[in-house]
Design a protein around this motif. Structure first.
Motif, PDB file in Angstrom:
ATOM      1  N   ILE A  71     -23.076  68.955  10.343  1.00 56.72           N
ATOM      2  CA  ILE A  71     -23.797  69.773  11.126  1.00 56.72           C
ATOM      3  C   ILE A  71     -25.130  70.060  10.687  1.00 56.72           C
ATOM      4  O   ILE A  71     -26.235  69.942  11.548  1.00 56.72           O
ATOM      5  CB  ILE A  71     -23.152  71.018  11.498  1.00 56.72           C
ATOM      6  CG1 ILE A  71     -21.683  70.826  12.123  1.00 56.72           C
ATOM      7  CG2 ILE A  71     -23.973  72.048  12.269  1.00 56.72           C
ATOM      8  CD1 ILE A  71     -20.926  72.038  12.153  1.00 56.72           C
ATOM      9  N   SER A  72     -25.692  70.242   9.445  1.00 50.74           N
ATOM     10  CA  SER A  72     -26.822  70.425   8.861  1.00 50.74           C
ATOM     11  C   SER A  72     -27.519  69.255   9.038  1.00 50.74           C
ATOM     12  O   SER A  72     -28.914  69.165   9.435  1.00 50.74           O
ATOM     13  CB  SER A  72     -26.760  70.660   7.366  1.00 50.74           C
ATOM     14  OG  SER A  72     -26.295  72.025   7.297  1.00 50.74           O
ATOM     15  N   GLY A  73     -27.075  68.094   8.698  1.00 57.10           N
ATOM     16  CA  GLY A  73     -27.889  66.746   8.854  1.00 57.10           C
ATOM     17  C   GLY A  73     -28.296  66.538  10.400  1.00 57.10           C
ATOM     18  O   GLY A  73     -29.223  65.912  10.600  1.00 57.10           O
ATOM     19  N   VAL A  74     -27.246  66.749  11.280  1.00 57.10           N
ATOM     20  CA  VAL A  74     -27.673  66.380  12.706  1.00 57.10           C
ATOM     21  C   VAL A  74     -28.718  67.646  13.320  1.00 57.10           C
ATOM     22  O   VAL A  74     -29.696  67.219  13.776  1.00 57.10           O
ATOM     23  CB  VAL A  74     -26.444  66.913  13.703  1.00 57.10           C
ATOM     24  CG1 VAL A  74     -26.615  66.985  15.160  1.00 57.10           C
ATOM     25  CG2 VAL A  74     -25.401  65.739  13.603  1.00 57.10           C
ATOM     26  N   ILE A  75     -28.723  68.643  12.740  1.00 59.37           N
ATOM     27  CA  ILE A  75     -29.803  69.883  13.219  1.00 59.37           C
ATOM     28  C   ILE A  75     -31.121  69.035  12.604  1.00 59.37           C
ATOM     29  O   ILE A  75     -32.175  69.141  13.293  1.00 59.37           O
ATOM     30  CB  ILE A  75     -29.329  71.138  12.564  1.00 59.37           C
ATOM     31  CG1 ILE A  75     -28.322  71.649  13.482  1.00 59.37           C
ATOM     32  CG2 ILE A  75     -30.728  71.870  12.617  1.00 59.37           C
ATOM     33  CD1 ILE A  75     -27.702  72.786  12.876  1.00 59.37           C
ATOM     34  N   LEU A  76     -31.162  68.732  11.257  1.00 64.06           N
ATOM     35  CA  LEU A  76     -32.375  68.447  10.557  1.00 64.06           C
ATOM     36  C   LEU A  76     -32.626  67.064  11.204  1.00 64.06           C
ATOM     37  O   LEU A  76     -34.033  66.982  11.450  1.00 64.06           O
ATOM     38  CB  LEU A  76     -32.063  68.004   9.061  1.00 64.06           C
ATOM     39  CG  LEU A  76     -33.301  67.526   7.938  1.00 64.06           C
ATOM     40  CD1 LEU A  76     -34.212  68.572   8.101  1.00 64.06           C
ATOM     41  CD2 LEU A  76     -32.549  67.173   7.044  1.00 64.06           C
ATOM     42  N   PHE A  77     -31.954  66.180  11.557  1.00 67.43           N
ATOM     43  CA  PHE A  77     -32.402  64.923  12.460  1.00 67.43           C
ATOM     44  C   PHE A  77     -32.998  65.436  13.673  1.00 67.43           C
ATOM     45  O   PHE A  77     -34.272  64.780  14.040  1.00 67.43           O
ATOM     46  CB  PHE A  77     -31.408  64.167  12.660  1.00 67.43           C
ATOM     47  CG  PHE A  77     -31.642  62.886  13.626  1.00 67.43           C
ATOM     48  CD1 PHE A  77     -32.293  61.833  12.949  1.00 67.43           C
ATOM     49  CD2 PHE A  77     -31.367  62.939  14.770  1.00 67.43           C
ATOM     50  CE1 PHE A  77     -32.496  60.815  13.742  1.00 67.43           C
ATOM     51  CE2 PHE A  77     -31.597  61.565  15.756  1.00 67.43           C
ATOM     52  CZ  PHE A  77     -32.168  60.865  15.095  1.00 67.43           C
ATOM     53  N   VAL A  78     -32.372  66.310  14.383  1.00 64.45           N
ATOM     54  CA  VAL A  78     -33.141  66.623  15.830  1.00 64.45           C
ATOM     55  C   VAL A  78     -34.398  67.427  15.432  1.00 64.45           C
ATOM     56  O   VAL A  78     -35.450  66.934  16.261  1.00 64.45           O
ATOM     57  CB  VAL A  78     -32.100  67.665  16.552  1.00 64.45           C
ATOM     58  CG1 VAL A  78     -32.592  68.224  17.570  1.00 64.45           C
ATOM     59  CG2 VAL A  78     -30.902  66.713  16.908  1.00 64.45           C
ATOM     60  N   TYR A  79     -34.672  68.166  14.500  1.00 69.45           N
ATOM     61  CA  TYR A  79     -35.863  68.947  14.161  1.00 69.45           C
ATOM     62  C   TYR A  79     -36.970  67.940  13.959  1.00 69.45           C
ATOM     63  O   TYR A  79     -38.015  67.878  14.330  1.00 69.45           O
ATOM     64  CB  TYR A  79     -35.486  70.123  13.135  1.00 69.45           C
ATOM     65  CG  TYR A  79     -36.655  70.629  12.522  1.00 69.45           C
ATOM     66  CD1 TYR A  79     -37.327  71.670  13.228  1.00 69.45           C
ATOM     67  CD2 TYR A  79     -37.432  70.238  11.328  1.00 69.45           C
ATOM     68  CE1 TYR A  79     -38.628  72.292  12.910  1.00 69.45           C
ATOM     69  CE2 TYR A  79     -38.572  70.728  11.041  1.00 69.45           C
ATOM     70  CZ  TYR A  79     -39.214  71.936  11.921  1.00 69.45           C
ATOM     71  OH  TYR A  79     -40.427  72.488  11.275  1.00 69.45           O
ATOM     72  N   ILE A 127     -16.863  71.904   3.806  1.00 71.14           N
ATOM     73  CA  ILE A 127     -18.178  71.242   3.257  1.00 71.14           C
ATOM     74  C   ILE A 127     -18.450  70.220   4.125  1.00 71.14           C
ATOM     75  O   ILE A 127     -19.927  70.056   4.162  1.00 71.14           O
ATOM     76  CB  ILE A 127     -17.803  71.114   1.753  1.00 71.14           C
ATOM     77  CG1 ILE A 127     -17.642  72.398   0.930  1.00 71.14           C
ATOM     78  CG2 ILE A 127     -19.207  70.662   1.096  1.00 71.14           C
ATOM     79  CD1 ILE A 127     -17.164  72.221  -0.342  1.00 71.14           C
ATOM     80  N   VAL A 128     -18.143  69.291   4.346  1.00 75.10           N
ATOM     81  CA  VAL A 128     -18.362  68.046   4.967  1.00 75.10           C
ATOM     82  C   VAL A 128     -18.816  68.489   6.359  1.00 75.10           C
ATOM     83  O   VAL A 128     -19.750  67.959   6.679  1.00 75.10           O
ATOM     84  CB  VAL A 128     -16.948  67.152   4.903  1.00 75.10           C
ATOM     85  CG1 VAL A 128     -17.373  65.878   5.952  1.00 75.10           C
ATOM     86  CG2 VAL A 128     -16.688  66.423   3.617  1.00 75.10           C
ATOM     87  N   ALA A 129     -18.085  69.474   6.825  1.00 75.83           N
ATOM     88  CA  ALA A 129     -18.493  69.844   8.351  1.00 75.83           C
ATOM     89  C   ALA A 129     -19.837  70.495   8.395  1.00 75.83           C
ATOM     90  O   ALA A 129     -20.710  70.044   9.265  1.00 75.83           O
ATOM     91  CB  ALA A 129     -17.442  70.631   9.081  1.00 75.83           C
ATOM     92  N   ILE A 130     -20.080  71.150   7.494  1.00 78.53           N
ATOM     93  CA  ILE A 130     -21.336  71.803   7.168  1.00 78.53           C
ATOM     94  C   ILE A 130     -22.429  70.874   6.777  1.00 78.53           C
ATOM     95  O   ILE A 130     -23.369  70.851   7.540  1.00 78.53           O
ATOM     96  CB  ILE A 130     -21.316  73.030   6.311  1.00 78.53           C
ATOM     97  CG1 ILE A 130     -20.447  74.120   6.703  1.00 78.53           C
ATOM     98  CG2 ILE A 130     -22.914  73.678   5.666  1.00 78.53           C
ATOM     99  CD1 ILE A 130     -20.106  75.065   5.562  1.00 78.53           C
TER     100      ILE A 130
END
Length: 53
Positions: free
Chosen positions: A10-18, A4-7
């Motif tokens: 990863i979701s936070g990084v993707i959201l930040f880049v977007y 859950i922490v890994a997901i």
């Protein structure tokens, strides 16, 4: 739990880049509009003397 922490990370990084790329696009559009507006103000009488009767 680790999954859950890994997901989440990863979701936070993707959201930040977007969102960062979206902000850059909007900034580029605003700069272009501002530049076009300044050019239009500078050249508002351009062509006036050529089209007089």
């Amino acid at each position: 739990m680790k999954k859950i922490v890994a997901i989440g990370v990863i979701s936070g990084v993707i959201l930040f880049v977007y969102l960062n790329s979206l902000a850059r696009q909007m900034d580029g559009k605003l700069r272009k509009e501002k530049k076009d507006g300044e050019i239009a103000k500078k050249n508002e009488t351009e062509g006036y003397f050529y089209h007089q009767s």
